[in-house]
Scaffold this active site. Structure first.
Site, PDB file in Angstrom:
ATOM      1  N   HIS A 123       0.821  -1.207   0.000  1.00  0.00           N
ATOM      2  CA  HIS A 123       0.000   0.000   0.000  1.00  0.00           C
ATOM      3  C   HIS A 123       0.860   1.263   0.000  1.00  0.00           C
ATOM      4  CE1 HIS A 123       0.978   0.872   4.213  1.00  0.00           C
ATOM      5  NE2 HIS A 123       0.902  -0.438   4.400  1.00  0.00           N
ATOM      6  N   ARG A 174      -6.098   0.886   3.748  1.00  0.00           N
ATOM      7  CA  ARG A 174      -4.938   1.467   3.060  1.00  0.00           C
ATOM      8  C   ARG A 174      -4.527   0.620   1.854  1.00  0.00           C
ATOM      9  NH1 ARG A 174      -3.279  -0.509   8.123  1.00  0.00           N
ATOM     10  NH2 ARG A 174      -1.392  -1.793   8.218  1.00  0.00           N
ATOM     11  N   HIS A 202       0.409  -8.403  12.898  1.00  0.00           N
ATOM     12  CA  HIS A 202      -0.169  -7.735  14.071  1.00  0.00           C
ATOM     13  C   HIS A 202       0.962  -7.424  15.056  1.00  0.00           C
ATOM     14  CE1 HIS A 202      -2.612  -6.750  17.507  1.00  0.00           C
ATOM     15  NE2 HIS A 202      -3.729  -6.908  16.808  1.00  0.00           N
TER      16      HIS A 202
END
Length: 370
Positions: A123, A174, A202
């Site tokens: 992204h 995003r 994460h």
């Protein structure tokens, strides 16, 4: 039979030759009626590595001019650049014909043909990239710079003639916005599949923290381990945290035990690869052009699979934002190294190599920002 003046432009002629060669078709550059003594067709025959030219019997000046130009080119290229044995094409293949420039083989020699194409795209810059915060699964938008990067990615895809048949994207906006803007710019309307399995790693309780401040508190070595180690996860997020994906309705369809509280790259890879094997790979096996819009670590997981990058090497692979990384795959879905590829990767980024390197260096230096 390449009749340049019937195609429209030299650029379109080059594109036609590339398409023919990528599909194992031979090319013959041909004159047309009403030709003058212009020698452009001879230059094109050499430059496009057709190995053949059709101009007619050498009995008129317009034809002789082209043959004479071929002789002048041969003289200028020097010994070893052309060959005349029966069945051997006259000029050597170029990289885009499937043969590397060093040790190039004659046109028509067996080359490894790409069956499918895979484009990986991180992204564009997000709001938390800009403020230098650990982002992970936090669903932050793109900055204006990130949107511009997505548009630029679309321009690169369009210039390269890449039109994905199907796209895969993470559940985070995003990545989705990057895909949407790049597709709109490139002019394709893709079939899109969305999966949480393509989400970023994460970062547990680090999510939301300033990277440089975290370095100041815990030390550069420790933070680097949390950021880039293969098998060491960061401290877990608490069960009642807003950053626990189990508390986000977006993931209600995902079994609670599958949702992470913090991940290492090894754990990220364990959730990404089943999706690649079961969903993405079958599309590639059908010869499709596939685009995956995702994140630094979910893409690193794919690079380990595609290129066999070792777990002690992958932390040093920095993926620039908003820059398409293109892979050519053979019939067995093994990587065919592209021109411009930089080890340990077999794929190559689209765009200016220096600009790509600068963006990758900026990713590496994030913990040093103040």
């Amino acid at each position: 039979l390449l009749k340049v003046n019937q195609i429209g432009s030299v650029t379109e002629s080059i594109a036609a030759v590339k398409l023919a060669k990528e599909n194992d078709w031979g090319v013959m550059c041909s004159h047309r009626s009403g030709e003058t003594e212009d020698t452009t067709i001879a230059d094109l025959s050499v430059g496009l590595c057709t190995g053949q030219i059709k101009t007619g019997a050498p009995c008129r000046s317009d034809r002789l001019a082209k043959y004479n130009q071929l002789l002048r080119i041969e003289e200028r290229l020097g010994p070893g650049k052309v060959a005349y044995p029966a069945g051997t094409p006259l000029f050597k293949a170029q990289p885009w014909g499937g043969v590397a420039p060093s040790g190039a083989a004659p046109v028509g020699a067996p080359v490894k043909k790409a069956k499918a194409q895979l484009v990986l795209m991180r992204h564009g810059e997000s709001e938390w990239n800009k403020t230098n915060q650990f982002t992970g699964w936090v669903d932050v938008p793109l900055t204006a710079t990130g949107e511009a990067e997505a548009v630029s990615a679309g321009e690169l895809l369009k210039a390269a003639g890449i039109v994905p048949d199907v796209c895969f994207v993470s559940a985070l906006q995003r990545a989705q916005r990057t895909l949407s803007l790049s597709a709109k710019t490139a002019g394709f309307d893709p079939v899109v599949a969305t999966s949480w399995r393509l989400n970023e790693r994460h970062y547990g309780s680090l999510q939301g923290l300033d990277k440089a401040e975290t370095v100041a508190k815990h030390g550069k070595d420790q933070v680097q381990l949390w950021r880039r180690s293969y098998d060491l996860p960061p401290p877990s997020v608490s069960a009642d945290s807003e950053f626990n994906p189990a508390n986000d309705p977006k993931y209600d369809h995902v079994p609670r035990e599958s949702l992470p509280l913090g991940e290492s790259l090894e754990m990220t890879r364990a959730r990404v690869l089943p999706y690649y094997e079961q969903v993405i790979k079958p599309c590639l096996a059908m010869g499709k052009t596939v685009l995956v819009a995702a994140h630094g670590n979910s893409l690193r997981a794919l690079l380990m699979e595609l290129d066999g990058v070792a777990k002690d090497v992958i932390p040093g692979v920095n993926i620039p934002t908003g820059t398409p990384l293109v892979y050519d795959l053979d019939s067995g879905l093994s990587v065919i190294p592209r021109a411009g590829a930089v080890a340990p990767l077999g794929g190559a980024y689209l765009g200016d190599a220096d600009a790509v390197a600068a963006k990758a260096a900026a990713v590496a230096a994030q913990t040093e920002k103040k």
